[in-house]
Design a protein around this motif. Structure first.
Motif, short mmCIF file in Angstrom:
data_model
loop_
_atom_site.label_atom_id
_atom_site.label_comp_id
_atom_site.label_asym_id
_atom_site.label_seq_id
_atom_site.Cartn_x
_atom_site.Cartn_y
_atom_site.Cartn_z
N HIS A 121 0.80 -1.22 0.00
CA HIS A 121 0.00 0.00 0.00
C HIS A 121 0.83 1.27 0.00
O HIS A 121 0.32 2.35 -0.24
CB HIS A 121 -0.96 0.00 1.20
CG HIS A 121 -0.30 0.24 2.52
ND1 HIS A 121 0.44 -0.73 3.17
CD2 HIS A 121 -0.29 1.32 3.32
CE1 HIS A 121 0.88 -0.24 4.31
NE2 HIS A 121 0.46 1.00 4.43
N LYS A 122 2.14 1.15 0.27
CA LYS A 122 2.99 2.33 0.26
C LYS A 122 3.52 2.67 -1.12
O LYS A 122 4.16 3.70 -1.30
CB LYS A 122 4.17 2.13 1.22
CG LYS A 122 3.77 2.18 2.69
CD LYS A 122 3.27 3.56 3.08
CE LYS A 122 2.95 3.63 4.57
NZ LYS A 122 2.49 4.97 4.98
N LEU A 123 3.29 1.81 -2.11
CA LEU A 123 3.72 2.12 -3.47
C LEU A 123 2.59 1.89 -4.46
O LEU A 123 2.79 1.38 -5.56
CB LEU A 123 4.98 1.34 -3.86
CG LEU A 123 4.96 -0.19 -3.86
CD1 LEU A 123 5.98 -0.70 -4.90
CD2 LEU A 123 5.30 -0.76 -2.52
N TYR A 124 1.36 2.25 -4.02
CA TYR A 124 0.17 2.19 -4.85
C TYR A 124 -0.27 0.78 -5.19
O TYR A 124 -0.99 0.55 -6.15
CB TYR A 124 0.39 3.00 -6.14
CG TYR A 124 0.68 4.45 -5.89
CD1 TYR A 124 -0.36 5.36 -5.70
CD2 TYR A 124 1.99 4.91 -5.83
CE1 TYR A 124 -0.09 6.69 -5.45
CE2 TYR A 124 2.27 6.25 -5.59
CZ TYR A 124 1.22 7.14 -5.39
OH TYR A 124 1.47 8.46 -5.13
N GLY A 125 0.15 -0.17 -4.38
CA GLY A 125 -0.31 -1.54 -4.53
C GLY A 125 -1.50 -1.79 -3.60
O GLY A 125 -1.93 -0.89 -2.87
N PRO A 126 -2.04 -3.00 -3.59
CA PRO A 126 -3.19 -3.30 -2.73
C PRO A 126 -2.79 -3.38 -1.26
O PRO A 126 -1.64 -3.68 -0.92
CB PRO A 126 -3.65 -4.68 -3.23
CG PRO A 126 -2.42 -5.29 -3.84
CD PRO A 126 -1.65 -4.13 -4.45
N LYS A 127 -3.75 -3.08 -0.40
CA LYS A 127 -3.50 -3.23 1.03
C LYS A 127 -3.53 -4.70 1.42
O LYS A 127 -4.13 -5.53 0.75
CB LYS A 127 -4.58 -2.47 1.83
CG LYS A 127 -4.49 -0.96 1.73
CD LYS A 127 -5.51 -0.30 2.64
CE LYS A 127 -5.38 1.22 2.58
NZ LYS A 127 -6.35 1.88 3.50
N GLY A 128 -2.85 -5.01 2.52
CA GLY A 128 -2.89 -6.37 3.03
C GLY A 128 -1.89 -7.32 2.41
O GLY A 128 -1.98 -8.53 2.60
N VAL A 129 -0.92 -6.79 1.67
CA VAL A 129 0.11 -7.65 1.08
C VAL A 129 1.45 -6.94 1.19
O VAL A 129 1.55 -5.72 1.05
CB VAL A 129 -0.21 -7.99 -0.40
CG1 VAL A 129 -0.21 -6.75 -1.26
CG2 VAL A 129 0.78 -9.02 -0.95
N GLY A 130 2.48 -7.71 1.48
CA GLY A 130 3.83 -7.17 1.57
C GLY A 130 4.81 -8.21 1.11
O GLY A 130 4.43 -9.28 0.62
N ALA A 131 6.09 -7.90 1.27
CA ALA A 131 7.11 -8.84 0.83
C ALA A 131 8.30 -8.80 1.79
O ALA A 131 8.62 -7.76 2.36
CB ALA A 131 7.58 -8.52 -0.59
N LEU A 132 8.91 -9.95 1.98
CA LEU A 132 10.13 -10.06 2.77
C LEU A 132 11.25 -10.56 1.88
O LEU A 132 11.13 -11.64 1.29
CB LEU A 132 9.92 -11.04 3.94
CG LEU A 132 11.19 -11.47 4.70
CD1 LEU A 132 11.82 -10.27 5.42
CD2 LEU A 132 10.87 -12.58 5.69
N TYR A 133 12.30 -9.77 1.74
CA TYR A 133 13.49 -10.20 1.01
C TYR A 133 14.39 -10.95 1.98
O TYR A 133 14.68 -10.48 3.09
CB TYR A 133 14.25 -9.00 0.43
CG TYR A 133 15.67 -9.33 0.03
CD1 TYR A 133 15.94 -9.98 -1.17
CD2 TYR A 133 16.74 -9.01 0.87
CE1 TYR A 133 17.24 -10.30 -1.53
CE2 TYR A 133 18.04 -9.33 0.52
CZ TYR A 133 18.29 -9.98 -0.68
OH TYR A 133 19.57 -10.30 -1.03
N ILE A 134 14.81 -12.14 1.56
CA ILE A 134 15.70 -12.96 2.38
C ILE A 134 16.96 -13.25 1.57
O ILE A 134 16.89 -13.85 0.50
CB ILE A 134 15.03 -14.29 2.79
CG1 ILE A 134 13.68 -14.03 3.46
CG2 ILE A 134 15.95 -15.09 3.70
CD1 ILE A 134 12.89 -15.30 3.73
N SER A 135 18.09 -12.83 2.06
CA SER A 135 19.34 -13.05 1.36
C SER A 135 19.66 -14.55 1.30
O SER A 135 19.28 -15.31 2.20
CB SER A 135 20.48 -12.31 2.07
OG SER A 135 21.71 -12.50 1.38
N LYS A 136 20.34 -14.95 0.23
CA LYS A 136 20.68 -16.36 0.05
C LYS A 136 21.51 -16.85 1.23
O LYS A 136 22.44 -16.20 1.68
CB LYS A 136 21.46 -16.53 -1.24
CG LYS A 136 21.76 -17.99 -1.61
CD LYS A 136 22.51 -18.09 -2.93
CE LYS A 136 21.64 -17.61 -4.09
NZ LYS A 136 22.32 -17.82 -5.40
N GLY A 137 21.11 -18.01 1.75
CA GLY A 137 21.85 -18.61 2.85
C GLY A 137 21.26 -18.34 4.21
O GLY A 137 21.66 -18.96 5.20
#
Length: 306
Positions: A121-137
């Motif tokens: 929702h902070k970049l004009y996307g839908p509310k209720g969804v986000g993402a977690l980046y996890i570095s390899k390893g």
């Protein structure tokens, strides 16, 4: 409890006093379950001193979590420099980039972070969804156990519409990042206009490292909530630096952490600009704000919350 590593119990977390409640409340919950948490102080602009982080790391430190940009002031932290310090001590680094994604360029490889969070929702996307980046390893415990969805990290049927919406919003954000220069010019015009209306107005944040769309200013002696309500009636949407609007008498914890008094925090206003805003709207906002300040009928001077 955190597992033993090299014979040492790693149960120490480092964060800051200006983090979003989603981080601070989680840290407080972990404290009640055996973890130790260090809350680093920040300077009057809302920035963390890398030397303070270096001094806080111990042999028990397992995680450092520092937001890239504050959600109230827009102040940007030197994440890459902080990550280098963490790497020197072999400590995992997480950054809450919810407020920054889509506003400034972000490259996880250049930053070197192990974990990074963002919200649709902070970049004009839908509310209720986000993402977690996890570095390899990096190995994490699943948020929800059961099925193998989300690479085994969160069991249950995926929110396909939300995922697609977030992906498209991220794609468009990359294409439109150059428009932030125009938004910054509007923000600067708004700040200048407010200072013309009230010479003693003070900006809260780091003028040398600030998101292009965020402006937080204290109007001494004028209750922020009153200005928010008055401008809302005129079609201008903004927010106050106080939590009174949520039924709490406490002012913003982030502004207090920056050294503002409770009165100054209660008298703060937060403006957030977006792609849809035009310079004409900025000028109209300045004009209407001037009317509110001069109108004794709508003006409410600062008095403590009861």
């Amino acid at each position: 409890m955190w597992p033993l590593q090299t014979g040492i119990l790693k149960n120490h977390i480092i964060t800051t006093t200006i983090e979003h409640p989603s981080v601070i409340n989680t840290c407080e919950w972990l404290e009640r379950h055996g973890f130790m948490v260090t809350y680093l102080k920040i300077d009057k602009t809302g920035k963390l001193n890398p030397e303070d982080l270096k001094s806080a790391i111990t042999e028990k430190t397992c995680l450092i979590s520092v937001m890239m940009a504050n959600n109230e002031t827009g102040s940007i932290n030197p994440i890459a420099a902080l990550v280098r310090i963490a790497k020197e001590r072999n400590v995992l680094f997480h950054s809450d980039c919810v407020q920054a994604v889509g506003k400034i360029p972000i490259d996880v490889e250049a930053l070197g972070v192990d974990l990074l969070t963002m919200s649709g929702h902070k970049l004009y996307g839908p509310k209720g969804v986000g993402a977690l980046y996890i570095s390899k390893g990096i190995v994490l415990e699943p948020l929800v156990n059961g099925g193998k969805q989300e690479s085994g990290m969160r069991a249950g049927t995926e929110n396909v519409l939300g995922i697609v919406g977030l992906g498209k919003a991220a794609e468009l954000a990359v294409r439109r990042i150059h428009e932030m220069d125009r938004i910054k010019r509007m923000r600067d015009r708004l700040e200048a206009g407010i200072r013309e209306l009230m010479a003693e107005a003070k900006m809260n944040g780091n003028p040398e490292a600030l998101l292009p769309n965020t402006l937080n200013m204290t109007l001494p002696g004028i209750r922020g909530e009153s200005v928010v309500l008055a401008l809302d009636q005129k079609g201008i949407s903004l927010s106050s630096g106080s939590a009174c609007r949520a039924g709490s008498p406490k002012p913003s914890h982030a502004l207090l952490a920056m050294g503002l008094t409770e009165e100054e925090a209660h008298c703060a206003l937060r403006f957030s600009l977006g792609f849809g805003n035009m310079m004409e709207e900025i000028d109209r906002t300045i004009t209407l704000l001037g009317e509110v300040i001069r109108d004794k009928k709508t003006m409410v001077r600062f008095v403590p919350c009861r």
